[in-house]
Scaffold this motif. Structure first.
Motif, mmCIF file in Angstrom:
data_model
loop_
_atom_site.group_PDB
_atom_site.id
_atom_site.type_symbol
_atom_site.label_atom_id
_atom_site.label_comp_id
_atom_site.label_asym_id
_atom_site.label_seq_id
_atom_site.Cartn_x
_atom_site.Cartn_y
_atom_site.Cartn_z
ATOM 1 N N ILE A 69 2.357 68.657 80.462
ATOM 2 C CA ILE A 69 1.421 69.128 79.429
ATOM 3 C C ILE A 69 0.233 69.797 80.100
ATOM 4 N N ARG A 70 -0.068 71.011 79.692
ATOM 5 C CA ARG A 70 -1.193 71.747 80.262
ATOM 6 C C ARG A 70 -2.467 71.417 79.486
ATOM 7 N N LEU A 71 -3.448 70.887 80.214
ATOM 8 C CA LEU A 71 -4.750 70.577 79.625
ATOM 9 C C LEU A 71 -5.762 71.610 80.108
ATOM 10 N N HIS A 72 -6.505 72.153 79.178
ATOM 11 C CA HIS A 72 -7.540 73.137 79.487
ATOM 12 C C HIS A 72 -8.872 72.415 79.674
ATOM 13 N N TYR A 73 -9.577 72.759 80.742
ATOM 14 C CA TYR A 73 -10.876 72.143 80.986
ATOM 15 C C TYR A 73 -11.842 73.167 81.560
ATOM 16 N N LEU A 74 -13.127 72.898 81.372
ATOM 17 C CA LEU A 74 -14.194 73.740 81.905
ATOM 18 C C LEU A 74 -15.096 72.855 82.753
ATOM 19 N N GLU A 75 -15.460 73.339 83.937
ATOM 20 C CA GLU A 75 -16.222 72.536 84.885
ATOM 21 C C GLU A 75 -17.410 73.318 85.418
ATOM 22 N N ALA A 76 -18.523 72.616 85.655
ATOM 23 C CA ALA A 76 -19.715 73.234 86.239
ATOM 24 C C ALA A 76 -20.573 72.150 86.867
ATOM 25 N N GLY A 77 -21.519 72.565 87.723
ATOM 26 C CA GLY A 77 -22.503 71.650 88.286
ATOM 27 C C GLY A 77 -21.984 70.816 89.436
ATOM 28 N N GLN A 78 -22.908 70.022 89.988
ATOM 29 C CA GLN A 78 -22.611 69.130 91.107
ATOM 30 C C GLN A 78 -23.292 67.785 90.872
ATOM 31 N N GLY A 79 -22.758 66.772 91.525
ATOM 32 C CA GLY A 79 -23.333 65.439 91.374
ATOM 33 C C GLY A 79 -22.301 64.476 90.828
#
Length: 340
Positions: A69-79
């Motif tokens: 199953i392909r899950l779409h995600y968006l990522e940004a930042g650090q920590g």
């Protein structure tokens, strides 16, 4: 004989007695054929509209594949990581348009997922997508993406998935932030209205034919109800891909979650007291979708490690009403764990 006369004459048939007779379609047959043609036309139109919606609103992030199953995600930042899980019939863009995603990315690695069946994530038909099933899939996604001990925020239906994650393995999370959640079973009038497209076979016909058309009629009033008593924010109105909400695939996800809502709360209600990780519970006191007294307040009474924040005048979309306060709640949970 002219073509017009030929068309006017009934078609000749051979009767069971061997005599030549004539056949005229019955009124009932004509109605059925017309209805079938109308449904086929509606299905073709809705499939075309869904493809156009996906073309106009391409994926914003990346994909991770779990169990096919392909899950779409968006990522940004650090920590330290923070995971955002949206509610029923919304998507990643809900957190973007509220400003919460960017606020959290200032000091954390923030990952927002399209839950199965929403936005650009797939939703297979080989299982019931209960909160527990979604949590199991997300745990595997966390492992693949190197997301270790995140703070998990859930909004509305997403609070049940967030809570299921904590119940499966409390040590795997830093803590929870739960917004406008549903935790205890109640009688709900929206279930019989929105659940029928989840019924096998009949639901398939509905979601490809009449459901998207009905959805277009009620979409604006439904969104207004979500934000009431406030008006729909201009940024949400401009940026959220509303046409994606009307695709047959997303209608199935929405209908299934409407049907699962009460049984899922029933299955989890006796397990909450076993949670001992930090939990921030937030809700608006003017929420017209989920009552805060019998849900958020009641959950806070069950959890000794929780902090309850009722926002005066806010509706169901509390992260749009007070995004800075929600970001502060995330920080409280993260620092509470780090300070142990």
């Amino acid at each position: 004989m002219s073509d017009q006369q030929s068309r006017a004459r009934p078609r000749s048939v051979i009767t069971s007695a061997g005599q030549i007779g004539s056949y005229r379609p019955s009124a009932g047959t004509t109605v059925v054929a017309g209805a079938a043609a109308a449904l086929a036309g509606a299905a073709l139109f809705n499939i075309y509209q869904a493809r156009q919606a996906e073309k106009a609103n391409p994926p914003l992030g990346r994909f991770v594949e779990v169990e096919g199953i392909r899950l779409h995600y968006l990522e940004a930042g650090q920590g330290s990581p923070v995971v955002l899980l949206h509610g029923n019939n919304t998507a990643i863009e809900d957190f973007l348009s509220s400003g919460l995603f960017d606020l959290v990315a200032r000091s954390h690695r923030v990952i927002a997922f399209d839950r199965p069946g929403y936005g650009h994530s797939e939703r297979s038909r080989d299982r019931l997508w209960t909160p527990d099933a979604q949590a199991s899939l997300l745990r595997q996604a966390f492992s693949q993406l190197g997301i270790e001990r995140p703070v998990v925020l859930g909004h509305s239906w997403g609070t049940m998935v967030a809570t299921a994650l904590a119940l499966q393995d409390p040590t795997a999370l830093r803590g929870l932030v739960l917004l406008s959640g549903y935790y205890f079973p109640t009688a709900r009038l929206d279930v019989p209205i929105f659940a029928p497209p989840a019924v096998p076979l009949i639901g398939d016909v509905l979601r490809y034919t009449v459901s998207p058309l009905f959805g277009r009629l009620i979409l604006r009033p439904a969104i207004k109800q979500m934000f009431a008593p406030h008006s729909i924010p201009a940024r949400f109105d401009a940026e959220f891909p509303k046409e994606l909400m009307l695709r047959p695939s997303q209608i199935r996800a929405t209908a299934e979650e409407a049907a699962f809502m009460v049984p899922a709360a029933l299955a989890m209600r006796d397990l909450y007291r076993g949670l001992h990780l930090p939990v921030e519970i937030m809700a608006g006191d003017a929420d017209r979708i989920i009552g805060h007294d019998d849900q958020s307040v009641a959950l806070a009474q069950e959890l000794s490690s929780s902090y309850l924040h009722i926002v005066p005048g806010a509706g169901h979309m509390v992260h749009h009403a007070v995004p800075e306060q929600v970001a502060t709640a995330i920080e409280r949970v993260a620092h509470m764990v780090q300070g142990r």
